[in-house]
Design a protein around this motif. Structure first.
Motif, PDB file in Angstrom:
ATOM      1  N   PRO A   3      27.513  22.846 -11.739  1.00 29.54           N
ATOM      2  CA  PRO A   3      27.916  22.020 -10.588  1.00 29.54           C
ATOM      3  C   PRO A   3      29.420  21.848 -10.497  1.00 29.54           C
ATOM      4  CG  PRO A   3      26.011  21.061 -11.656  1.00 29.54           C
ATOM      5  CD  PRO A   3      26.429  22.219 -12.524  1.00 29.54           C
ATOM      6  N   VAL A   4      30.081  21.703 -11.654  1.00 31.20           N
ATOM      7  CA  VAL A   4      31.517  21.494 -11.642  1.00 31.20           C
ATOM      8  C   VAL A   4      32.248  22.712 -11.109  1.00 31.20           C
ATOM      9  CG1 VAL A   4      31.897  22.281 -14.022  1.00 31.20           C
ATOM     10  CG2 VAL A   4      33.465  20.610 -12.980  1.00 31.20           C
ATOM     11  N   ASP A   5      31.684  23.913 -11.300  1.00 33.73           N
ATOM     12  CA  ASP A   5      32.322  25.125 -10.804  1.00 33.73           C
ATOM     13  C   ASP A   5      32.340  25.148  -9.281  1.00 33.73           C
ATOM     14  OD1 ASP A   5      32.706  26.124 -13.418  1.00 33.73           O
ATOM     15  OD2 ASP A   5      30.632  26.857 -13.455  1.00 33.73           O
ATOM     16  N   LEU A   6      31.232  24.744  -8.664  1.00 30.00           N
ATOM     17  CA  LEU A   6      31.189  24.651  -7.198  1.00 30.00           C
ATOM     18  C   LEU A   6      32.088  23.531  -6.700  1.00 30.00           C
ATOM     19  CD1 LEU A   6      27.424  25.105  -6.221  1.00 30.00           C
ATOM     20  CD2 LEU A   6      29.283  26.742  -5.983  1.00 30.00           C
ATOM     21  N   ALA A   7      32.064  22.426  -7.420  1.00 29.53           N
ATOM     22  CA  ALA A   7      32.816  21.260  -6.965  1.00 29.53           C
ATOM     23  C   ALA A   7      34.313  21.525  -6.964  1.00 29.53           C
ATOM     24  CB  ALA A   7      32.490  20.063  -7.857  1.00 29.53           C
ATOM     25  N   ARG A   8      34.815  22.174  -7.970  1.00 28.73           N
ATOM     26  CA  ARG A   8      36.259  22.382  -8.103  1.00 28.73           C
ATOM     27  C   ARG A   8      36.810  23.227  -6.953  1.00 28.73           C
ATOM     28  NH1 ARG A   8      36.394  23.684 -14.593  1.00 28.73           N
ATOM     29  NH2 ARG A   8      36.571  21.520 -15.326  1.00 28.73           N
ATOM     30  N   GLU A   9      36.042  24.220  -6.526  1.00 29.75           N
ATOM     31  CA  GLU A   9      36.541  25.114  -5.479  1.00 29.75           C
ATOM     32  C   GLU A   9      36.889  24.357  -4.205  1.00 29.75           C
ATOM     33  OE1 GLU A   9      35.064  28.906  -2.726  1.00 29.75           O
ATOM     34  OE2 GLU A   9      33.793  28.182  -4.376  1.00 29.75           O
ATOM     35  N   HIS A  10      36.140  23.278  -3.917  1.00 28.64           N
ATOM     36  CA  HIS A  10      36.308  22.559  -2.654  1.00 28.64           C
ATOM     37  C   HIS A  10      36.835  21.144  -2.844  1.00 28.64           C
ATOM     38  CE1 HIS A  10      34.216  25.831  -0.633  1.00 28.64           C
ATOM     39  NE2 HIS A  10      33.289  25.768  -1.575  1.00 28.64           N
ATOM     40  N   GLY A  11      37.250  20.810  -4.046  1.00 27.51           N
ATOM     41  CA  GLY A  11      37.774  19.472  -4.288  1.00 27.51           C
ATOM     42  C   GLY A  11      36.720  18.397  -4.172  1.00 27.51           C
ATOM     43  N   LEU A  12      35.489  18.724  -4.532  1.00 34.98           N
ATOM     44  CA  LEU A  12      34.386  17.778  -4.465  1.00 34.98           C
ATOM     45  C   LEU A  12      34.054  17.243  -5.855  1.00 34.98           C
ATOM     46  CD1 LEU A  12      31.990  19.862  -2.171  1.00 34.98           C
ATOM     47  CD2 LEU A  12      33.473  17.987  -1.448  1.00 34.98           C
ATOM     48  N   SER A  13      33.270  16.194  -5.861  1.00 34.44           N
ATOM     49  CA  SER A  13      32.733  15.712  -7.128  1.00 34.44           C
ATOM     50  C   SER A  13      31.439  16.462  -7.427  1.00 34.44           C
ATOM     51  CB  SER A  13      32.452  14.207  -7.057  1.00 34.44           C
ATOM     52  OG  SER A  13      31.390  13.950  -6.151  1.00 34.44           O
ATOM     53  N   THR A  14      31.088  16.503  -8.702  1.00 37.97           N
ATOM     54  CA  THR A  14      29.819  17.153  -9.056  1.00 37.97           C
ATOM     55  C   THR A  14      28.641  16.393  -8.449  1.00 37.97           C
ATOM     56  OG1 THR A  14      29.817  15.919 -11.141  1.00 37.97           O
ATOM     57  CG2 THR A  14      30.726  18.159 -11.179  1.00 37.97           C
ATOM     58  N   GLN A  15      28.794  15.095  -8.305  1.00 38.51           N
ATOM     59  CA  GLN A  15      27.717  14.314  -7.692  1.00 38.51           C
ATOM     60  C   GLN A  15      27.522  14.717  -6.239  1.00 38.51           C
ATOM     61  OE1 GLN A  15      25.564  12.102  -9.250  1.00 38.51           O
ATOM     62  NE2 GLN A  15      24.504  12.405  -7.289  1.00 38.51           N
ATOM     63  N   ALA A  16      28.616  15.002  -5.537  1.00 42.53           N
ATOM     64  CA  ALA A  16      28.505  15.435  -4.143  1.00 42.53           C
ATOM     65  C   ALA A  16      27.724  16.734  -4.062  1.00 42.53           C
ATOM     66  CB  ALA A  16      29.895  15.601  -3.536  1.00 42.53           C
ATOM     67  N   VAL A  17      27.995  17.663  -4.975  1.00 37.87           N
ATOM     68  CA  VAL A  17      27.262  18.933  -4.984  1.00 37.87           C
ATOM     69  C   VAL A  17      25.778  18.673  -5.212  1.00 37.87           C
ATOM     70  CG1 VAL A  17      26.955  21.133  -6.185  1.00 37.87           C
ATOM     71  CG2 VAL A  17      29.264  20.275  -5.710  1.00 37.87           C
ATOM     72  N   ARG A  18      25.455  17.816  -6.152  1.00 40.25           N
ATOM     73  CA  ARG A  18      24.047  17.487  -6.409  1.00 40.25           C
ATOM     74  C   ARG A  18      23.419  16.825  -5.185  1.00 40.25           C
ATOM     75  NH1 ARG A  18      26.152  16.426 -11.767  1.00 40.25           N
ATOM     76  NH2 ARG A  18      26.567  14.253 -11.227  1.00 40.25           N
ATOM     77  N   ASN A  19      24.177  15.955  -4.528  1.00 38.61           N
ATOM     78  CA  ASN A  19      23.654  15.288  -3.330  1.00 38.61           C
ATOM     79  C   ASN A  19      23.367  16.302  -2.221  1.00 38.61           C
ATOM     80  OD1 ASN A  19      23.895  12.822  -4.604  1.00 38.61           O
ATOM     81  ND2 ASN A  19      25.818  12.277  -3.605  1.00 38.61           N
ATOM     82  N   TYR A  20      24.239  17.299  -2.072  1.00 36.41           N
ATOM     83  CA  TYR A  20      24.021  18.333  -1.064  1.00 36.41           C
ATOM     84  C   TYR A  20      22.747  19.109  -1.362  1.00 36.41           C
ATOM     85  CZ  TYR A  20      28.763  17.637   0.789  1.00 36.41           C
ATOM     86  OH  TYR A  20      29.894  17.119   1.368  1.00 36.41           O
TER      87      TYR A  20
END
Length: 232
Positions: A3-20
């Motif tokens: 999750p952190v790998d996806l989050a970093r690319e877009h300046g998101l939190s890992t929680q945001a990725v999980r929420n998506y």
């Protein structure tokens, strides 16, 4: 991918990725034996597509598009895209009509015998615009125009701002717009202090519509890339 790998690319939190993912914006992730989420390049393209769709279509519509794609209902997703483009086209047409109405506005010449302290009465104004006095009264009831009353006679008295509002309403009615659609515009003209400030607002509005259209193009490209990755 974590999750952190996806989050970093877009300046998101890992929680945001999980929420998506939980919202259906991303396809369901795989899990490690210990229960950690594992994402793939497919998820990366899905996230890129969603974030690219948001500026042009808005968060709610972009979410609906991605949810439809991820449940395999591509036709539903494309229909939502089409409907969003249609709304943009409607906004453009509305803006065109408003700009045309403002362009056509011109001072109404005063005629001898039909003014009160430099203002205009309902009969002369209606005749000059080819309207019935009953129409002006109807527009008054709808809040499009607010003439004051002569305290001595009780007659309606239309000042320069009222005449402007009547002419703008007249142009928009000729363009097929309903009274309830015109009323907010008239209110904006009043709050802006006249037509000139509104013209500046309309230029800004056109700029926003153009930016939205360009954003839709970028979103379409990233959505297509995701679809090709998902359904090669």
């Amino acid at each position: 991918m974590r999750p952190v790998d996806l989050a970093r690319e877009h300046g998101l939190s890992t929680q945001a990725v999980r929420n998506y993912e939980d919202a259906g914006i991303l396809p369901a992730a795989g899990r490690t034996p210990s229960g950690y989420r594992v994402y793939t390049p497919l998820h990366a393209r899905a996230l890129r597509a969603f974030l690219s769709l948001v500026p042009g279509h808005g968060h709610q519509t972009a979410t609906s598009i991605m949810q439809a794609v991820n449940r395999g209902a591509t036709e539903d997703a494309l229909r939502i895209v089409d409907e969003s483009h249609a709304r943009l086209l409607d906004d453009r047409r509305t803006l065109d009509a408003v700009e045309a109405a403002l362009h056509d506005l011109a001072p109404v010449p005063q005629e001898r015998g039909d003014t009160f302290s430099g203002d205009t009465f309902i009969g002369p104004l209606a005749r000059r615009l080819g309207l019935r006095p009953a129409t002006l009264r109807k527009w008054e009831n709808a809040g499009l125009v607010r003439p004051r009353r002569d305290p001595r006679t009780g007659y309606r008295v239309y000042g320069a701002g009222d005449v402007r509002d009547v002419r703008l309403a007249h142009q928009l009615r000729r363009g097929g717009y309903l009274l309830e659609q015109i009323a907010p515009l008239i209110a904006q003209v009043r709050s802006a202090g006249g037509v000139a400030p509104l013209e500046s607002a309309l230029r800004d509005w056109r700029g926003r519509l153009s930016a939205r259209g360009r954003a839709m193009l970028r979103g379409a490209a990233d959505l297509d890339a995701y679809l090709r990755t998902r359904d090669p």
